[in-house]
Design a protein around this motif. Structure first.
Motif, PDB file in Angstrom:
ATOM      1  N   ASP A 114       0.863  -1.299   0.004  1.00  0.00           N
ATOM      2  CA  ASP A 114       0.132   0.078   0.023  1.00  0.00           C
ATOM      3  C   ASP A 114       0.833   1.189  -0.063  1.00  0.00           C
ATOM      4  OD1 ASP A 114      -2.235  -1.657   0.125  1.00  0.00           O
ATOM      5  OD2 ASP A 114      -2.150  -1.403   2.401  1.00  0.00           O
ATOM      6  N   SER A 115       2.089   1.076  -0.492  1.00  0.00           N
ATOM      7  CA  SER A 115       2.799   2.262  -0.730  1.00  0.00           C
ATOM      8  C   SER A 115       2.374   3.424  -1.509  1.00  0.00           C
ATOM      9  CB  SER A 115       4.204   2.047  -1.307  1.00  0.00           C
ATOM     10  OG  SER A 115       4.565   1.055  -0.518  1.00  0.00           O
ATOM     11  N   ASP A 116       2.666   4.717  -0.965  1.00  0.00           N
ATOM     12  CA  ASP A 116       1.904   5.885  -1.777  1.00  0.00           C
ATOM     13  C   ASP A 116       2.720   6.174  -2.863  1.00  0.00           C
ATOM     14  OD1 ASP A 116       1.058   8.287  -2.273  1.00  0.00           O
ATOM     15  OD2 ASP A 116       1.164   9.123  -0.406  1.00  0.00           O
TER      16      ASP A 116
ATOM     17  N   SER B 115       2.014   8.419  -5.306  1.00  0.00           N
ATOM     18  CA  SER B 115       1.891   9.745  -5.815  1.00  0.00           C
ATOM     19  C   SER B 115       3.154  10.283  -4.951  1.00  0.00           C
ATOM     20  CB  SER B 115       0.572  10.263  -5.613  1.00  0.00           C
ATOM     21  OG  SER B 115       0.223  10.267  -4.122  1.00  0.00           O
ATOM     22  N   ARG B 116       3.326  10.160  -3.607  1.00  0.00           N
ATOM     23  CA  ARG B 116       4.604  10.558  -3.033  1.00  0.00           C
ATOM     24  C   ARG B 116       5.671   9.986  -3.582  1.00  0.00           C
ATOM     25  NH1 ARG B 116       7.445  10.099   1.989  1.00  0.00           N
ATOM     26  NH2 ARG B 116       6.602   7.803   2.234  1.00  0.00           N
TER      27      ARG B 116
END
Length: 459
Positions: free
Chosen positions: A44-46, A48-49
């Motif tokens: 579930d890594s971000d 967009s970041r």
């Protein structure tokens, strides 16, 4: 002629991108591909970041983003900038190593995109010079890591035992500002290390919070494999338990013999090459070619000296012979000082500095003798004219030599190789000309005419 191998440098930068990204995003992996770097996000890594992080931290890399996969490629401009920076750093390190060897008037110049041309006049042992100039030894300090860690690095020690380390070093050899070989309490060779302010802070912070934990010293160098490719070979030379907080000064052991310790200390003082280098061409110019250049140079020196001696003797008569004696003594003193310099080699730029010294030395006597003539025209005795002439001319001579000495110091500080050789002979020539042109001439004149009270003597 040395060639700088850029492939390991590009690979090191790619690995640093992976380390920085995976350190920021734990649920990620990275690998080096033929095109560049591929970064993959898991779970579930971000995303967009992560994309924003890549744009901010690596703006000079070409990016290709697809779902949770980010591909980075070094642009041509980035490679060119990195190549120029690496070659310039290697040039500076080469010059510092040559200075450590005590070789004067060496020439180190860039040639082409990634080649370095080095000329070493008067070197008696070319093999030893090549070993030091082309060596790529460096030190780094690592904390030990868990063998199950995905970011661990496994290296062998001197006994061929595997040691698991943190991949990211506590600090590297770029923070070392001084290194000296010595003998430890147990009679074994060691190297005493001094760090810069930044390295001292890093070492102090790490050791303060890790007292009782081990720290490894890693020795690395580049070598050629069977395919002729450069590869980095690293080994752990010591693992020591941190007993107390360390600062900017400490020592490392396990460096081998005293000769090995001295060579390692020399390399660390002169800096670690940022990229491996390979000798692609080597030529030795023997005395047959050098003798002709030296002969022509000394012929120019002899011609200039001879014409100057003749003019001074004819124009100033008896005082001219005093000036000529001082001028010859000046050249003897200058040759003596040059011979005392360790590793000094007299090349054409050095001879040019000596030719210029002839003119500077005569200039002092010309000023003095003209002032003596002026005083005699005022009706003073010859002895009084000598005294007043030397006094009034001294300040002009000192100012002229001081300003020229400033130029010589600037040439030596900014230039390198032949320019430094010219600056050395010019600076030493100024010192000897001041001594012989003022003090020695005065001593000779006082000895011969110092007690003469007659008012009119043809000079």
């Amino acid at each position: 002629m040395l060639e700088v191998d850029m492939a390991p440098v590009y690979q090191a930068h790619q690995q640093s991108v992976i380390d920085e990204f995976t350190s920021e995003f734990r649920a990620s992996r990275g690998r080096i591909t033929n095109e560049g770097v591929q970064l993959t996000l898991f779970g579930d890594s971000d995303a967009s970041r992560a994309r924003s992080f890549v744009r901010q931290q690596f703006p000079n890399w070409d990016r290709s983003i697809q779902d949770n996969v980010i591909r980075l490629t070094q642009s041509d401009d980035e490679k060119s900038t990195l190549r120029n920076l690496t070659v310039q750093q290697n040039l500076q390190i080469m010059r510092e190593r040559i200075a450590e060897l005590g070789i004067t008037e060496a020439s180190v110049q860039r040639q082409g995109e990634n080649r370095i041309r080095i000329e070493l006049p008067g070197v008696q042992d070319p093999a030893a010079a090549k070993d030091v100039i082309g060596a790529t030894a460096s030190l780094a300090f690592h904390a030990l890591a868990d063998t199950r860690s995905s970011r661990a690095l496994t290296l062998k020690d001197n006994d061929n035992h595997p040691i698991t380390l943190e991949r990211r070093a506590i600090l590297g050899g770029e923070h070392i500002i001084d290194a000296r070989a010595g003998i430890g309490d147990m009679g074994a060779a060691e190297v005493n290390i001094s760090l810069d302010a930044s390295g001292g802070r890093k070492m102090s912070q790490f050791t303060r919070s890790n007292i009782g934990n081990p720290m490894a010293t890693v020795y690395s160098e580049y070598s050629r494999n069977a395919k002729g490719e450069s590869e980095q070979v690293s080994k752990v030379i010591s693992v020591a338990t941190i007993q107390s907080q360390l600062g900017s000064r400490f020592r490392i052991t396990g460096v081998g013999s005293m000769h090995d310790a001295q060579e390692l200390a020399l390399l660390l003082r002169a800096g670690s090459l940022t990229a491996p280098v390979t000798i692609i061409e080597e030529r030795t110019i023997g005395p047959s070619l050098g003798a002709e250049n030296v002969k022509n140079g000394f012929a120019a020196l002899a011609l200039g000296l001879g014409l100057t001696l003749t003019f001074i003797a004819l124009w100033y008569r008896r005082l001219g012979w005093v000036a000529n004696t001082a001028l010859i003594a000046n050249m003897v003193c200058l040759f003596g000082l040059i011979a005392l310099l360790p590793g000094a080699v007299l090349t054409l730029p050095g001879i040019a500095g000596m030719v210029l010294t002839v003119g500077m030395a005569v200039d002092a006597n010309v000023l003095i003798f003209e002032r003596i003539k002026d005083k005699m025209r005022e009706g003073r005795t010859f002895a009084q004219s000598i005294d007043r002439g030397f006094q009034s001319a001294f300040h002009s001579i000192f100012d002229a030599n001081l300003t020229t000495m400033i130029v010589a110091i600037a040439l030596y500080a900014i230039g390198n190789g032949p320019i430094q050789g010219f600056a050395i002979t010019l600076g030493l020539g100024l010192l000897t000309s001041m001594f012989t042109g003022v003090f020695l001439s005065r001593a000779i004149i006082n000895l011969i005419w110092g007690r003469d009270q007659r008012r009119e003597i043809r000079v």
